[in-house]
Design an enzyme around this catalytic site. Structure first.
Site, PDB file in Angstrom:
ATOM      1  CB  CYS A  24      -1.001   0.010   1.147  1.00 51.30           C
ATOM      2  SG  CYS A  24      -0.278  -0.099   2.796  1.00 51.30           S
ATOM      3  CG  HIS A 125      -4.560   0.686   3.859  1.00 56.60           C
ATOM      4  ND1 HIS A 125      -3.894  -0.113   2.957  1.00 56.60           N
ATOM      5  CD2 HIS A 125      -5.493   1.372   3.155  1.00 56.60           C
ATOM      6  CE1 HIS A 125      -4.416   0.081   1.754  1.00 56.60           C
ATOM      7  NE2 HIS A 125      -5.377   0.979   1.841  1.00 56.60           N
ATOM      8  CG  ASP A 140      -8.019   2.695   0.183  1.00 52.67           C
ATOM      9  OD1 ASP A 140      -7.100   1.878  -0.015  1.00 52.67           O
ATOM     10  OD2 ASP A 140      -8.777   2.633   1.173  1.00 52.67           O
TER      11      ASP A 140
END
Length: 188
Positions: A24, A125, A140
């Site tokens: 991520c 995250h 995202d």
């Protein structure tokens, strides 16, 4: 050139990488920069530079699947001549001069699951927010597609909601000049 009657206006092309492994941080970097500039290999090289004598590198997961920390993100951006500034959550978001900010990278708690089973554990995250053609997007990597947040009010509302949930950190991505002058902050 005019559009045919009933035709939908074309949406801007927004670069968006989807989640793979624990990458991520790499996805957030590429999404905020709107192009693929970093890979897992590049992030691993940054980790080695940050801790050259470490057998177990503290800047990534032990399994080598990613999960990079903020130091990797900051070093990657610095290598491109950009700077990062932590947003002080005690400040009102109205003081954030969004026009001076290239993008934002948020660090959020993320629930863990095993298939359909939700586990009582939380991981961290990285999520990118960026303006493209006057519209702010949530980029995202866990989303199927970019999510339009709208104008500055929309992104401030998104940030306010994320900060209100607690455990959210906001990293501003700015030019070196903006960082040095401090003009990412409005003096009200």
């Amino acid at each position: 050139m005019s559009q045919a009657p009933g035709a939908q206006p074309s949406r801007p092309s927004v670069y968006h990488e989807r989640q793979r492994l624990e990458l991520c941080a790499v996805h957030a970097l590429n999404n905020v920069l709107q192009q693929q500039l970093f890979s897992q290999e590049a992030a691993d090289e940054i980790c080695k530079r940050l801790a050259p004598d470490s057998r177990l590198n503290p800047h990534r997961s032990l399994l080598g699947t990613g999960n990079y920390d903020v130091n990797v993100i900051m070093a990657a951006l610095q290598g491109l001549g950009l700077a990062t500034v932590w947003w002080d959550r005690r400040r009102p978001l109205s003081q954030l001069a969004l026009s001076q900010v290239l993008g934002l990278i948020l660090n959020l708690p993320s629930p863990m699951s095993l298939g359909l089973l939700s586990l009582p554990l939380r991981r961290r995250h990285w999520v990118a927010l960026r303006q493209v053609d006057g519209v702010y997007y949530n980029l995202d990597s866990k989303l199927r597609a970019p999510e339009a947040l709208g104008d500055e009010d929309g992104v401030r509302a998104f940030l306010a909601a994320a900060l209100a949930q607690g455990l959210c950190e906001v990293l501003l991505v700015v030019t070196k000049e903006v960082e040095e002058k401090g003009c990412w902050l409005r003096t009200v």
